[in-house]
Design an enzyme around this catalytic site. Structure first.
Site, PDB file in Angstrom:
ATOM      1  N   ARG A 154      15.772  -8.099  28.365  1.00  0.00           N
ATOM      2  CA  ARG A 154      14.431  -8.701  28.356  1.00  0.00           C
ATOM      3  C   ARG A 154      14.329  -9.797  27.300  1.00  0.00           C
ATOM      4  NH1 ARG A 154      15.184  -6.335  32.047  1.00  0.00           N
ATOM      5  NH2 ARG A 154      14.067  -4.630  33.048  1.00  0.00           N
ATOM      6  N   SER A 222       5.126  -3.330  34.090  1.00  0.00           N
ATOM      7  CA  SER A 222       5.682  -2.490  33.025  1.00  0.00           C
ATOM      8  C   SER A 222       5.272  -3.066  31.669  1.00  0.00           C
ATOM      9  CB  SER A 222       7.207  -2.439  33.132  1.00  0.00           C
ATOM     10  OG  SER A 222       7.586  -1.872  34.371  1.00  0.00           O
ATOM     11  N   GLU A 318       6.466  -5.285  26.280  1.00  0.00           N
ATOM     12  CA  GLU A 318       7.198  -6.309  27.035  1.00  0.00           C
ATOM     13  C   GLU A 318       6.265  -7.447  27.425  1.00  0.00           C
ATOM     14  OE1 GLU A 318       9.173  -6.285  31.480  1.00  0.00           O
ATOM     15  OE2 GLU A 318       9.583  -4.572  30.190  1.00  0.00           O
TER      16      GLU A 318
END
Length: 336
Positions: A154, A222, A318
């Site tokens: 990520r 998410s 995130e």
């Protein structure tokens, strides 16, 4: 005159900004002023405006797909504003599989390299040939190879060295003509017939069973990264929580499932104002409305604290949080 940002980010908190600039041709970027604070936006599925933004929101809405067949692969050159899931569906329809594990991830192609999107055992970096970006300082278009993008979990150079210095305009992918399925994640191991279309459909089915449609129930997908922890800590945790899902990361670390940690901490359904930990998937925070950015910040801090107290693991969000005129990172404040 202030413009509402609520339709421009899928978490849909009430917020406004002075100016929204929609880019449909990359040449517009050369005339675009970057003197004020600015925020680059695709479909706003991984960005939350916590309150009114004090700068210019630049929405990338360019389109275009070019395909070149090479000896061993297909080269796809994709404009930044193209929808990611529609691109995945297009590649399968054209007989160019490889991206099917990444089906139904919301957002645009241009946003995908920033956090190196990934799902079900596949990361975007595996297929990137180059990323083209507009360099704000020089007003030139520059290409980076996959290696130069410094992809990580990520993560990429666009979150670090090129943050606030670049606008991604095009992404090129190399899809091998010899297809090799990636079936390491649970639901995909049960497939009776292994075809690209079958993997694609199973991924969609699995995601739909866990993740609410952001256009029906406001959310940003998410919300937390799956933490990467040292093997020593993992071994300690497995003695207490033998069911903890964990995945090899490197010789000294494993990745553990953030959603599982949150769920086992008893936080499913926990609610602050209209912000709720989703009932089906604890990794997702949803917004039922009547909520403010401060409610979301309170929720994130509470989840971080509960997970830390239970597992000694620091959760990082995130999703990109924009506060006033800058990005805002909510870091765990460890108890003394």
């Amino acid at each position: 005159m202030a413009q509402s940002l609520q339709p421009f980010h899928t978490f849909s908190l009430p917020s406004q900004c002075p100016q929204i600039s929609v880019i449909t041709d990359n040449r517009q970027l050369q005339q675009q002023s970057f003197s004020l604070p600015f925020c680059i936006l695709g479909e706003g599925s991984n960005t939350v405006f916590l309150n009114d933004y004090q700068g210019v929101v630049i929405k990338m809405a360019t389109t275009g797909i070019t395909v070149t067949q090479r000896v061993h692969d297909y080269l796809l050159e994709i404009a930044a504003g193209e929808n990611w899931h529609q691109l995945v569906a297009y590649t399968l329809k054209q007989g160019m599989p490889g991206l099917e594990n990444l089906a139904l991830i919301p957002g645009t192609v241009g946003a995908a390299p920033v956090q190196n999107i990934g799902a079900y055992g596949v990361e975007l970096a595996k297929f990137v040939e180059y990323v083209e970006y507009f360099d704000i300082a020089s007003k030139q278009f520059i290409r980076l190879s996959a290696e130069q993008c410094e992809f990580g979990y990520r993560d990429s150079i666009f979150k670090h060295g090129l943050k606030n210095k670049a606008v991604i305009t095009k992404v090129a992918f190399a899809l091998p003509q010899l297809w090799q399925p990636e079936l390491s994640y649970g639901p995909l191991q049960q497939l009776e017939q292994v075809t690209p279309q079958a993997v694609f459909e199973q991924v969609i089915k699995t995601r739909n069973s866990k993740l609410p449609d952001p256009y029906v129930l406001a959310n940003a997908g998410s919300f937390f990264k799956n933490p990467i922890i040292a093997n020593a800590l993992l071994n300690e945790l497995l003695l207490v929580y033998p069911q903890l899902p964990h995945y090899y990361y490197d010789g000294e670390h494993h990745k553990v499932a953030a959603g599982w940690l949150i769920e086992q901490a008893g936080l499913k359904g926990h609610r602050i104002a209209g912000i709720e930990v989703h009932q089906q998937q604890a990794l997702v925070l949803v917004n039922h409305g009547n909520s403010r950015g401060s409610d979301l910040v309170t929720m994130v801090k509470y989840i971080q604290q509960q997970v830390w107290q239970r597992y000694q693991i620091k959760l990082q969000h995130e999703v990109r949080l924009i506060n006033g005129d800058a990005e805002y990172l909510i870091n765990l404040e460890e108890p003394a």
